[in-house]
Design a protein around this motif. Structure first.
Motif, PDB file in Angstrom:
ATOM      1  N   SER A  49       0.847  -1.195   0.000  1.00  0.00           N
ATOM      2  CA  SER A  49       0.000   0.000   0.000  1.00  0.00           C
ATOM      3  C   SER A  49       0.881   1.243   0.000  1.00  0.00           C
ATOM      4  O   SER A  49       2.055   1.182   0.364  1.00  0.00           O
ATOM      5  CB  SER A  49      -0.932   0.015   1.215  1.00  0.00           C
ATOM      6  OG  SER A  49      -0.187   0.054   2.418  1.00  0.00           O
ATOM      7  N   GLY A  50       0.325   2.369  -0.416  1.00  0.00           N
ATOM      8  CA  GLY A  50       1.059   3.622  -0.455  1.00  0.00           C
ATOM      9  C   GLY A  50       1.774   3.826  -1.772  1.00  0.00           C
ATOM     10  O   GLY A  50       1.697   2.995  -2.684  1.00  0.00           O
ATOM     11  N   ARG A  51       2.477   4.958  -1.861  1.00  0.00           N
ATOM     12  CA  ARG A  51       3.185   5.311  -3.099  1.00  0.00           C
ATOM     13  C   ARG A  51       4.529   5.920  -2.746  1.00  0.00           C
ATOM     14  O   ARG A  51       4.687   6.585  -1.727  1.00  0.00           O
ATOM     15  CB  ARG A  51       2.384   6.298  -3.917  1.00  0.00           C
ATOM     16  CG  ARG A  51       1.026   5.757  -4.334  1.00  0.00           C
ATOM     17  CD  ARG A  51       0.412   6.538  -5.454  1.00  0.00           C
ATOM     18  NE  ARG A  51       0.955   6.158  -6.761  1.00  0.00           N
ATOM     19  CZ  ARG A  51       0.742   5.013  -7.392  1.00  0.00           C
ATOM     20  NH1 ARG A  51       0.012   4.087  -6.834  1.00  0.00           N
ATOM     21  NH2 ARG A  51       1.244   4.779  -8.583  1.00  0.00           N
ATOM     22  N   ALA A  52       5.500   5.699  -3.652  1.00  0.00           N
ATOM     23  CA  ALA A  52       6.837   6.263  -3.489  1.00  0.00           C
ATOM     24  C   ALA A  52       7.450   6.506  -4.853  1.00  0.00           C
ATOM     25  O   ALA A  52       7.025   5.928  -5.856  1.00  0.00           O
ATOM     26  CB  ALA A  52       7.732   5.324  -2.685  1.00  0.00           C
ATOM     27  N   SER A  53       8.460   7.346  -4.869  1.00  0.00           N
ATOM     28  CA  SER A  53       9.260   7.604  -6.050  1.00  0.00           C
ATOM     29  C   SER A  53      10.703   7.312  -5.669  1.00  0.00           C
ATOM     30  O   SER A  53      11.154   7.690  -4.586  1.00  0.00           O
ATOM     31  CB  SER A  53       9.088   9.070  -6.462  1.00  0.00           C
ATOM     32  OG  SER A  53       9.929   9.383  -7.539  1.00  0.00           O
ATOM     33  N   LEU A  54      11.426   6.622  -6.545  1.00  0.00           N
ATOM     34  CA  LEU A  54      12.825   6.296  -6.292  1.00  0.00           C
ATOM     35  C   LEU A  54      13.679   6.830  -7.421  1.00  0.00           C
ATOM     36  O   LEU A  54      13.262   6.808  -8.581  1.00  0.00           O
ATOM     37  CB  LEU A  54      13.034   4.785  -6.213  1.00  0.00           C
ATOM     38  CG  LEU A  54      12.462   4.088  -4.999  1.00  0.00           C
ATOM     39  CD1 LEU A  54      11.040   3.675  -5.248  1.00  0.00           C
ATOM     40  CD2 LEU A  54      13.303   2.885  -4.660  1.00  0.00           C
ATOM     41  N   SER A  55      14.884   7.273  -7.077  1.00  0.00           N
ATOM     42  CA  SER A  55      15.845   7.760  -8.067  1.00  0.00           C
ATOM     43  C   SER A  55      17.211   7.189  -7.745  1.00  0.00           C
ATOM     44  O   SER A  55      17.542   6.981  -6.573  1.00  0.00           O
ATOM     45  CB  SER A  55      15.936   9.290  -8.028  1.00  0.00           C
ATOM     46  OG  SER A  55      14.705   9.879  -8.319  1.00  0.00           O
TER      47      SER A  55
END
Length: 121
Positions: free
Chosen positions: A71-77
């Motif tokens: 669940s939830g959201r993230a951005s990775l770089s």
């Protein structure tokens, strides 16, 4: 005899008390986790992790990680700012040994993780 382990309802696993995230770049960001299984040699760990919104750095020099977002959201770089990806519920993310970068938690996130720190070949 091998004891076959089964885990159900990963969305409901108690991850325990939240504590400040050590590598956070956002003041007050917290995380919690619950280990579900560790291999007999101690190299493989499976568990559930949660984190509150904010930014943090991550270093997978010692081993790779497989993440299934519950669940939830993230951005990775990547550490150099390239290769930005957004992940959300149902996504599988592979962070190979040697990966370094940054997570931005957009929505309180929960993931199943598998970390493999076995010696490099």
């Amino acid at each position: 005899m091998i004891d076959l382990k089964t885990f159900q309802n990963l969305a409901g696993v108690d991850v325990g008390e939240f504590a400040l995230k050590p590598t956070s770049l956002t003041e007050g960001q917290k995380e919690a986790s619950a280990d579900l299984w560790t291999s007999a040699d101690g190299y493989t760990h499976i568990g559930v992790w949660e984190c509150t919104p904010g930014r943090f750095t991550a270093d997978r020099s010692a081993g790779g990680e497989y993440c299934h977002i519950i669940s939830g959201r993230a951005s990775l770089s990547n550490a150099d700012g390239s290769g930005t990806r957004e992940v959300g519920p149902g996504d599988l993310l592979v962070l190979p040994r040697g990966w370094k970068g940054e997570w931005v938690i957009l929505e309180h996130i929960r993931k199943l993780y598998v970390i493999d720190t076995s010696p490099a070949a």
